[in-house]
Motif scaffolding. Structure first.
Motif, PDB file in Angstrom:
ATOM      1  N   VAL A   1      39.342 -54.570   6.951  1.00 28.11           N
ATOM      2  CA  VAL A   1      37.911 -54.057   7.322  1.00 28.11           C
ATOM      3  C   VAL A   1      38.024 -54.258   9.197  1.00 28.11           C
ATOM      4  O   VAL A   1      37.491 -53.183   9.659  1.00 28.11           O
ATOM      5  CB  VAL A   1      36.754 -54.592   6.754  1.00 28.11           C
TER       6      VAL A   1
ATOM      7  N   ASN B   1      38.589 -50.649  11.347  1.00 25.22           N
ATOM      8  CA  ASN B   1      37.330 -49.965  11.997  1.00 25.22           C
ATOM      9  C   ASN B   1      37.398 -50.121  13.584  1.00 25.22           C
ATOM     10  O   ASN B   1      36.447 -49.705  14.138  1.00 25.22           O
ATOM     11  CB  ASN B   1      36.196 -50.986  11.600  1.00 25.22           C
TER      12      ASN B   1
ATOM     13  N   THR C   1      33.892 -50.734   4.387  1.00 22.50           N
ATOM     14  CA  THR C   1      32.833 -52.095   4.115  1.00 22.50           C
ATOM     15  C   THR C   1      34.033 -52.809   3.291  1.00 22.50           C
ATOM     16  O   THR C   1      35.186 -52.267   2.859  1.00 22.50           O
ATOM     17  CB  THR C   1      31.672 -51.636   2.984  1.00 22.50           C
ATOM     18  N   TYR C   2      33.735 -54.289   3.127  1.00 21.76           N
ATOM     19  CA  TYR C   2      34.598 -54.822   2.449  1.00 21.76           C
ATOM     20  C   TYR C   2      34.823 -54.324   1.038  1.00 21.76           C
ATOM     21  O   TYR C   2      35.966 -54.284   0.347  1.00 21.76           O
ATOM     22  CB  TYR C   2      34.118 -56.410   2.328  1.00 21.76           C
TER      23      TYR C   2
END
Length: 178
Positions: free
Chosen positions: A49, A53, A62-63
């Protein structure tokens, strides 16, 4: 450290110098590799993540979505993956993928994820991990590693620094499904 790579001589020399300078500059010495399994894939998802990103990928992971992706890869047939532990014993990146059968009966390794910071130290850790992964794959008589990545010139330069080359006989196509 001298790296042996199978490319043109002048490129190999430049790579050896680059690797030596970065290796000394970043003081990457005591690197350890922990096999990824279904229990520790959550550690890889956390790293993924933060790195995916950031530049040059600029993802929106997202996780939860990262964990789902990496868990699926980790439970696939022919899976191999390693978390890289840095000089201080902290996780600093990972590689993971699986094997794919060829028509001649051999195997290719499809690198599904490679995840390291896009900086000098990250490049060195990534290269050391790819070297280790290559040794492990060679023991299984796997002679080729494949990777497909979407992205612009920044991503292309990143993989060129890791000694990946374009495959002229491969095309990437997509079909959008509504």
């Amino acid at each position: 450290m001298i790296k042996t790579i199978k490319i043109q001589k002048n490129i190999a020399i430049k790579f050896e110098i680059w690797y030596f300078i970065l290796d000394k500059y970043c003081e990457v010495k005591d690197v350890r590799f922990i096999p990824i399994n279904l229990d520790n894939v959550k550690n890889a998802a956390t790293m993924f993540v933060g790195i995916a990103n950031a530049e040059p990928w600029n993802g929106k992971w997202t996780y939860s979505s990262a964990y789902a992706r990496l868990f699926t890869i980790a439970k696939s047939i022919g899976f191999t993956g390693f978390i890289t532990m840095d000089n201080n014993g902290l996780p600093c990146g990972f590689v993971m993928g699986n094997t794919k059968n060829r028509d001649d009966g051999g195997l290719d390794f499809v690198l599904c994820e490679i995840c390291y910071q896009n900086n000098d130290a990250g490049h060195v850790y990534a290269q050391k991990t790819l070297d280790y992964l290559s040794e492990q794959l060679a023991m299984r008589h796997i002679v080729r590693m494949l990777y497909v990545e979407q992205g612009g010139s920044g991503v292309s330069r990143y993989f060129a620094m890791l000694n990946f080359s374009k495959m002229e006989d491969v095309i990437a196509v997509e079909k959008r499904i509504n």
